[in-house]
Design a protein around this motif. Sequence first.
Motif: not given
Length: 302
Positions: A35-55
């Motif tokens: 479960n990923l929590l953050s404020s809007p604009g924190s860069g959560k999506t950008a980081l998650l995209e990189q983690e998914l690519l690594r997976a």
Amino acid sequence: MCRVVDLRQAVLAKNDASADALRARLAARGTAVVNLLSSPGSGKTALLEQELLRARERSLPVAALSADLATENDAVRLARSGVPVKQVLTDGLCHLEAGMLAGHLDGWLPDDTRLLFVENVGNLVCPASYDLGETLRVTLASVTEGEDKPLKYPTAFGLAHLVVVTKTDIAEAVEFDELAFRANVAQVNPGVEVILTSARRGQGIGALLDRALAAADGAPVHTPVMARPPQHDGHSDTRHSHSHGHDGHSHTHAHPGHTHPHDVPTHTHPGPAHAHPGRAPEHDGRAPVHPEATGTAGHTHP
């Protein structure tokens, strides 16, 4: 006032039951939720995209569900990783609930999914009170948000199993004080690990995936102070209790096998210690219950 508080507690208790059921159902099939929590604009999506690519590079069966008030922009970005992705539109609701998540997984989540990353609605207040049946709860903050974020949103940071700092490539430009941030995190959540990341430069990429896999494999997960069972004569209480205080009265409901100290749901399971936070005393200010809470949906803003 009592009626409003009681309604809120009933909604949260219903969510706890749904979260427990979802966690057990997914665990039986070998799937762990992050479960990923953050404020809007924190860069959560950008980081998650990189983690998914690594997976995907590691041939790990993962999936991602992204929740937002409107648009499918995040899901479109995450889908570029090539893993199964689903967008959930909450139609104005500021958080996901366990029952909602379970409904969206039916018929969609591949059977062999090892990790399901849930990108919660961008908000550090409402989502912090709702357990989604997660194995790992991660709270993110970008260097642009200020070092005092953990103190302003103590529940979101205080119930995290892991804290991630994003956009470190611009830390110097925005004069981010890492030591002050870490000290503030430690104040609300002593001992929690803080990871520094930059999706642009690749710093820390893969660390979130590694921590999630370890938790899914049964490695001990950090237990936040806010989620720890109360101590009685040096021993932990193994019951699951909801302590609700209002108008000078306290009501405690005990259930075998679990402990909810001070209105903080903690789910205790055999084996490695996994504290699955749901709600806790919130110092960010409590909004009134939404009208929806009186209907079948039972949604509130904690």
